[in-house]
Design an enzyme around this catalytic site. Sequence first.
Site, PDB file in Angstrom:
ATOM      1  N   ASP A 160       0.848  -1.194   0.000  1.00  0.00           N
ATOM      2  CA  ASP A 160       0.000   0.000   0.000  1.00  0.00           C
ATOM      3  C   ASP A 160       0.886   1.247   0.000  1.00  0.00           C
ATOM      4  O   ASP A 160       1.672   1.474   0.914  1.00  0.00           O
ATOM      5  CB  ASP A 160      -0.900   0.006   1.229  1.00  0.00           C
ATOM      6  CG  ASP A 160      -2.081   0.958   1.084  1.00  0.00           C
ATOM      7  OD1 ASP A 160      -1.884   2.065   0.547  1.00  0.00           O
ATOM      8  OD2 ASP A 160      -3.190   0.591   1.508  1.00  0.00           O
ATOM      9  N   SER A 219      -7.032   4.310  -1.743  1.00  0.00           N
ATOM     10  CA  SER A 219      -6.782   2.867  -1.682  1.00  0.00           C
ATOM     11  C   SER A 219      -8.035   2.020  -1.882  1.00  0.00           C
ATOM     12  O   SER A 219      -7.918   0.818  -2.121  1.00  0.00           O
ATOM     13  CB  SER A 219      -6.149   2.511  -0.331  1.00  0.00           C
ATOM     14  OG  SER A 219      -4.890   3.113  -0.182  1.00  0.00           O
ATOM     15  N   ASP A 256       2.894  -9.909  18.785  1.00  0.00           N
ATOM     16  CA  ASP A 256       2.479  -9.667  17.403  1.00  0.00           C
ATOM     17  C   ASP A 256       3.379 -10.406  16.417  1.00  0.00           C
ATOM     18  O   ASP A 256       4.600 -10.219  16.430  1.00  0.00           O
ATOM     19  CB  ASP A 256       2.533  -8.168  17.087  1.00  0.00           C
ATOM     20  CG  ASP A 256       1.562  -7.360  17.926  1.00  0.00           C
ATOM     21  OD1 ASP A 256       0.547  -7.938  18.357  1.00  0.00           O
ATOM     22  OD2 ASP A 256       1.821  -6.157  18.149  1.00  0.00           O
ATOM     23  N   GLU A 261      -1.144  -7.936   2.178  1.00  0.00           N
ATOM     24  CA  GLU A 261      -0.961  -6.491   2.107  1.00  0.00           C
ATOM     25  C   GLU A 261       0.072  -6.006   3.117  1.00  0.00           C
ATOM     26  O   GLU A 261      -0.049  -6.263   4.317  1.00  0.00           O
ATOM     27  CB  GLU A 261      -2.276  -5.758   2.391  1.00  0.00           C
ATOM     28  CG  GLU A 261      -2.113  -4.235   2.282  1.00  0.00           C
ATOM     29  CD  GLU A 261      -3.263  -3.453   2.893  1.00  0.00           C
ATOM     30  OE1 GLU A 261      -3.431  -2.270   2.512  1.00  0.00           O
ATOM     31  OE2 GLU A 261      -3.981  -4.004   3.748  1.00  0.00           O
ATOM     32  N   ASP A 274       2.007   2.684   3.598  1.00  0.00           N
ATOM     33  CA  ASP A 274       1.168   3.853   3.330  1.00  0.00           C
ATOM     34  C   ASP A 274       1.059   4.761   4.547  1.00  0.00           C
ATOM     35  O   ASP A 274       1.177   5.989   4.454  1.00  0.00           O
ATOM     36  CB  ASP A 274      -0.217   3.361   2.905  1.00  0.00           C
ATOM     37  CG  ASP A 274      -1.201   4.483   2.640  1.00  0.00           C
ATOM     38  OD1 ASP A 274      -1.034   5.193   1.641  1.00  0.00           O
ATOM     39  OD2 ASP A 274      -2.150   4.642   3.441  1.00  0.00           O
ATOM     40  N   HIS A 317       2.096   8.722   5.030  1.00  0.00           N
ATOM     41  CA  HIS A 317       1.110   9.742   5.406  1.00  0.00           C
ATOM     42  C   HIS A 317       1.581  10.550   6.610  1.00  0.00           C
ATOM     43  O   HIS A 317       1.286  11.753   6.715  1.00  0.00           O
ATOM     44  CB  HIS A 317      -0.234   9.102   5.719  1.00  0.00           C
ATOM     45  CG  HIS A 317      -1.065   8.784   4.514  1.00  0.00           C
ATOM     46  ND1 HIS A 317      -1.320   9.714   3.534  1.00  0.00           N
ATOM     47  CD2 HIS A 317      -1.706   7.644   4.131  1.00  0.00           C
ATOM     48  CE1 HIS A 317      -2.079   9.159   2.598  1.00  0.00           C
ATOM     49  NE2 HIS A 317      -2.327   7.902   2.939  1.00  0.00           N
ATOM     50  N   ASP A 325      -1.053  -0.049  -4.839  1.00  0.00           N
ATOM     51  CA  ASP A 325      -2.314   0.569  -5.218  1.00  0.00           C
ATOM     52  C   ASP A 325      -2.095   1.981  -5.747  1.00  0.00           C
ATOM     53  O   ASP A 325      -2.790   2.449  -6.643  1.00  0.00           O
ATOM     54  CB  ASP A 325      -3.296   0.581  -4.043  1.00  0.00           C
ATOM     55  CG  ASP A 325      -2.661   1.034  -2.727  1.00  0.00           C
ATOM     56  OD1 ASP A 325      -1.443   1.323  -2.708  1.00  0.00           O
ATOM     57  OD2 ASP A 325      -3.374   1.096  -1.714  1.00  0.00           O
ATOM     58  N   HIS A 326      -1.077   2.658  -5.192  1.00  0.00           N
ATOM     59  CA  HIS A 326      -0.779   4.039  -5.592  1.00  0.00           C
ATOM     60  C   HIS A 326       0.593   4.403  -5.057  1.00  0.00           C
ATOM     61  O   HIS A 326       1.215   3.635  -4.307  1.00  0.00           O
ATOM     62  CB  HIS A 326      -1.830   5.004  -5.026  1.00  0.00           C
ATOM     63  CG  HIS A 326      -1.996   4.868  -3.537  1.00  0.00           C
ATOM     64  ND1 HIS A 326      -1.068   5.353  -2.630  1.00  0.00           N
ATOM     65  CD2 HIS A 326      -2.956   4.255  -2.781  1.00  0.00           C
ATOM     66  CE1 HIS A 326      -1.454   5.068  -1.403  1.00  0.00           C
ATOM     67  NE2 HIS A 326      -2.599   4.397  -1.457  1.00  0.00           N
ATOM     68  N   HIS A 367      -1.264  10.995  -1.319  1.00  0.00           N
ATOM     69  CA  HIS A 367      -0.864  10.023  -2.323  1.00  0.00           C
ATOM     70  C   HIS A 367      -0.247  10.739  -3.527  1.00  0.00           C
ATOM     71  O   HIS A 367      -0.449  11.939  -3.722  1.00  0.00           O
ATOM     72  CB  HIS A 367      -2.062   9.208  -2.803  1.00  0.00           C
ATOM     73  CG  HIS A 367      -2.669   8.360  -1.740  1.00  0.00           C
ATOM     74  ND1 HIS A 367      -3.883   7.731  -1.883  1.00  0.00           N
ATOM     75  CD2 HIS A 367      -2.227   8.022  -0.496  1.00  0.00           C
ATOM     76  CE1 HIS A 367      -4.166   7.046  -0.796  1.00  0.00           C
ATOM     77  NE2 HIS A 367      -3.170   7.215   0.071  1.00  0.00           N
TER      78      HIS A 367
END
Length: 548
Positions: free
Chosen positions: A80, A130, A325, A351, A356, A360, A397-398, A473
Amino acid sequence: MKVQLLLLANLNLICAFIPGNTPVGLKKKRIYHQIRRPPPVHEMNPTFWRNQAQDTLKRALNLQKLNIGVAKNIILFLGDGMGIPTVTAARILKGQLENRNGEEGFLEMDKFPHVALSKTYNTNAQVPDSAGTATAYLCGVKANEGTVGVSAASVRKQCNTTFGNEVTSILKWAEDAGKSTGIVTTTRVQHATPSASYAHSVNRDWYSDYDMPYDAVEQGCKDIAQQLIYNIPGIEVIMGGGRKYMFPRDTPDVEYPNEWKANGSRLDGKNLVEEWKHSKKDKKAHYVWNREQLKKLDLNEVDHLMGLFEHGDLQYELERNKTSDPSLEEMVTAAIRILSKNPKGFFLLVEGGRIDHGHHEGKAKMALFEAVEMDKAIGRAGTLTRDTDTLTVVTADHSHVFTFGGYTFRGNNIFGLAPYLSDVDNRPFTSILYGNGPGYALENGERANVSTSEINENHYQAQTAVPLRHETHGGEDVAIFAKGPMAHLFHSVHEQNYIPHVMAYAACIGQNRDHCTNLNTLPCDNGAWAAQGTGAILLALLALLACV
C-alpha cells in the site's frame, strides 16, 4: 555604454560580498560537508559491468521459454503506497541493513522476470485512494474513490447506490472454483485493501455499524466487519488487526482492557468472532489474538484460521512487540501452509499496509522498514511455493509524494543528509523529502535546521514543501512484478483493473475460461502444471514448455 557596463560589473562584485547573494551569471559553489568515497575496486574494471550485463542478457533470453501452464495457486502482494521511489529506497535500505552500499542489491520483487506499469487513477480521481484502486486490482473494474467492491455507478456515502452495483473479486472467483482463499494484512482486516476482496460498500470507513449513519443502516447497508463474516464464509485464513469492530460496544479488549479506544465498537451487540467460530464448529477452526497462540497451532490440524492481533492496525515493524504480534513473514508462512493443503490450490492476498501509513505521517523510516518486511514475506512465499504452478504478483495501489535526491554519494545513509548545504539558505537537508505533509516547519521565518541525530530517529518527519496534517498520495504509475504461469501477460503499461483478469486467466477461474475448456491440470515431471485435454491440443503442447 562602457561606463554603464563597468558600473553593472562593479555592482555584481559588491553584491557578491553580501550574504545570500550570488553575482548575476555566476553559479554559487557548493559547500560539501561529506567526502566522496571511491567506488568498490571491482566496479572500476569494465569487465565487471560487461559480464554482469551478459549474465542478465542470458537470463532474458531464457525468458523466451514462457510458462503458459495453469496457475494452481495465486499470491498477490500489495504494498500500500509502495510507489517506485519507495521500491528503490527500500532496496537501498535492505542492502545497508546487510552492511553494503545498498544501491547494487536486489529486493525479492526485483528478481521477478516480468515487470509492467499500472495506471492508478480512480474513475473520479486523478490521484487515487486505496479503496477505488483495490476494487480495480481485485474486482477487475475501476471505481470511484472511497468505495469498495462496487462499480463507478455507486456514489460514496449514498447507501442506496450500492444495490445492483456490486462487483465480485478474484477471491470470490477462486472460492467458486473450489480453491482455498486467504487474507493477510498489517492493517485492519476491514481496511480498504482487504475489504475490496469480500465487501460491497459505498464508504470504505464503515468498519462497524458504529461508523455508519442511521439512514444507511435503515436502508439495508451492512458494515464491512459483518460482511467479512457472512459475504464469503468459506475464506480459510483471515489475519491482521481490527478486533474492535468485531465485538459489542464497550467490550474491553483482551490485550488493552484499560484503553477505551480499544474497546469493542458494535452497536448491534453482535460478537462476530463468536459468530465466526459457531459457523465453523464442525471444522478445524481456530481464533487467535497473539503470536504465541499462533505459534502453538499445529497447522496440519487447522482448516480455518482467524488471527486478529491488534484492536486496530498492527504496530509498525520497528515497534512491533515480538512476543504478542507476529511479523508479516510469519503470518504469510502460516497462511500458505494452511492453504496449500487444498489440492485445487489457493488464492492469497497479502498487504503490506503500513507502508502507506508511514508515508502519510511523513515518517519515511517507518514506511521503508515496512517495505523491507514485506519483501521478506515475498521471499518466504517463494520458498514455500513453486514458480512452475504459482503465479505471484507484487504491485502497489498508488504512490506517494515521496522522493529522495540531493546528489548523494554512493552508499549514503538512505535516511541521511545530502552531501552539501542548500545554496539558498545555507542549511543542511535530507536526501528524503516529501512534496507535502506534516514535516513542514519554520524557525524564525526560515526553513528549520536538521541534525544528524534527529534524522535517524524512527519518528523523524522529513521536511516538505507544503504544510498538511497528512501527506498525500501520488498520482504516477506504479510497478507490477510477476513470476509464474502467464506472468508474461504483464508486459506494458496497463490499466490497474487488468491485474485480476490476468490472474484469473492464468488460474482458469472467473471470466476468461474458454482456453481452459475440457482442460485438466496435470503435473509435469519437474512439478510444473501443464494444460492437457481434448479440444485443446495446441494449448496442451504449448503448455508443455512449462515442463522444459
